[in-house]
Design a protein around this motif. Sequence first.
Motif, PDB file in Angstrom:
ATOM      1  N   SER A 554      63.708  19.818  46.149  1.00  0.00           N
ATOM      2  CA  SER A 554      63.805  20.264  44.748  1.00  0.00           C
ATOM      3  C   SER A 554      62.634  21.173  44.389  1.00  0.00           C
ATOM      4  N   ASP A 558      62.772  24.907  43.101  1.00  0.00           N
ATOM      5  CA  ASP A 558      62.315  25.205  41.744  1.00  0.00           C
ATOM      6  C   ASP A 558      61.144  26.188  41.737  1.00  0.00           C
ATOM      7  N   ASN A 561      61.744  29.618  44.292  1.00  0.00           N
ATOM      8  CA  ASN A 561      63.090  30.187  44.225  1.00  0.00           C
ATOM      9  C   ASN A 561      63.106  31.722  44.258  1.00  0.00           C
TER      10      ASN A 561
END
Length: 766
Positions: A554, A558, A561
């Motif tokens: 994640s 996040d 990206n």
Amino acid sequence: MNIKDIVNRDVVNLTNCESEPIHIPGSIQPHGFLLGIKNEDQVIDFCSANCGDYLNLSPEQILGKTLEDIFQKDQSDLFATYWELNKSNQATPFVFVSNKMEFNTSVHLSGETLILEFEPFPDGTLSLPDLYNQTRSFVSLMEKHSYLPELCQDIANETRAITGYDRVMIYRFDEEYNGEVIAESKIENLDSFSGQKYPHTDIPAQARELYIRNPLRVITDISYTPVPLLTLNDSGEKTNKSLDLSLSLLRSVSPIHVEYLKNMGVGATLTVSLLKNNKLWGLIACHHYSSKLLPHYTRLSALLQGHFLTSQIAVREVAEEFEISQAADKALMESLTILHEQEDFIEDFYKSPSLLNLANATGFAIYYKGKIYKNGLVPENEDLIPLLKKLSENYPNAGLHTEQLISIFPEDEKLSKYAAGIIYHSIAGGTPDGVIWLRAERRETINWAGNPHKAVIHNEEGAARLSPRKSFELWLEEVKNKSLKWRISEINASSSFAYALQKHINLRYVRNQENKNRLLNDELKAANKELANLNWISTHDLKEPLRKIQIFASKVLDRENPDLSAQVKDSVERMRFAAEKMQVLIEDILSYSKTGNMEKVYENVDLTLILKKAVEESADIIEEKNGVINFGNLPVLKIIPFQIHQLFINLISNALKFSKQDVPPVINIEVKTVNALESTSLKLAENTEYFAISFQDNGIGFEKEYENRIFDVFQRLHPNHKYPGTGIGLAICKKIMENHSGFITADSELGKGARFTLYFPKEDIV
């Protein structure tokens, strides 16, 4: 007046000797005369041809008349009174008087004819027996002797003293009705017949039957000329009338028997039947070597001797059997005691002497698991093992005892030295395992009174006929391949031991299995412990790395990206998805494991409340899919609440997950009561009612071939991302129903929805 005799003139030969009608000879012996009176009108219907010798009246003057016509009214009236009082007891004869001659008259009923047999007093006096002294003498003998042969010898001596015959024999039959002289009393100059055997053909079946019906038979003079019986035949036609003389004392005997006695040199005989359990056991046979007419009461004294002996036959034989059975029982108890106390009885105690003694055997063997354990005199293994295998094949469920093994297996004559007779019992059906008692051959020389095989001769024309043996000289026959007969007590003792041995083997097998199961249980406990450790690792140690993978994935997506290529983003996304899937799988495995291993605490709970709670927890997805769940009141059952809650959640989630696209899901939950008679296709317990709670949906359904497989662990019918899952949910449902002594079924048709039905027994769950 047309008078005809009723003499039976059938020719007796080899083909009909066994059916010779000796009870209707149509003639009598001449030392008395006979009248046959119609019972209905008291008219004389039969008379013997020698009536004139005693009454000075011809047959024409007798037949068709009454007793009153022959003996005058006073005697006729006295006789009528006598007969009325003595119908069931003719021990005391009636005395008729004619021409100043007195006649002892024996009376009996033959069919519808009253038969009167007249005998003149041999010495002109009425000699009554001394019954008191005779009875006292017998009681003395009975107390003196413990064994039957000794008693028989003294009865023979007493009978000869009472009757005065030259020879008195006690004659006993075997199973085939061959006779043997077991006791004898005789005058000194006669050769002894003691111990000699006589073939069954000497006394054919119909003669033995008469001995049972009439226990006394007399022949006063072997050289007598039979006196025919006469009757009226006014019609002039051939008459078929006959008169049954089975109970007659004067009855003429078979010409074959007369010839037989003449060949023996006998002049007169008296025979008394000896019975056991209403069967002919033997005879008291009295021989005289000249004619001899025995008075009526002396004959009764001889008959009384027969009654005395008959009363003791069964008692003495039972007593002898009891002594043997006590010894057999003692040996049996010794064997059973060792058997019950010793685990390795077969291997360590098969040579116990008690195993031989319980059946009075000369050899004993146990065949068990391919090994043979021998005791006493036993054939070599290469001979005995094939015998045991044959016995197991032919007698798998029943015992066998025989005194002559070769009568069953002729090819085994070589075994007679050790196993002429056997007792066999299988101890494990379907296997050669068995136990066997052996008796060695007992070669026996039988002393036949003449050659028993020369009962058939040929006459001058060459025709065969039954012939009385002309020679009674000692003829020896050697019997081979036969053992002593097994007694009932020996057969029973061996059967009891074989049964106990079978139980011992079964118990030993159970104990061995228990030991194996104990070891296996220990191994399973160790394996379960290892599985518990693995479960801990999978549910704790693996969950932590998976969470880190998800977190790092994640963060990468996040934070980094903008700088990541599309290919890297896709790879990281796949990694995160795989970690999430693996975490769900671990959670499901943990749930499945807990379903079977957690402590089961049952409570009485209303299933309606649990269902409402499950529906509330599923409200979001129901609302999302515009679903509808219809249900009424469910029963109150003794359950594990959290498991039933999980069960309902799984079934509702399953129905919502596999709903049709663009079709709002509808789930109908119903309950009814069923039993084994109503639902024959299901394996419902007999005499038990079930609550059947069904969850019916309108989803995509599945093929019928999956109705049973669908409950297997990891069984997924739709392995794609459209219907995600691990394939454990329904397996958990099945496990929960097993915990509640129930079961779950599924039925469906592809495209038409599915129905899952829960079966809870109505009785309390324990």
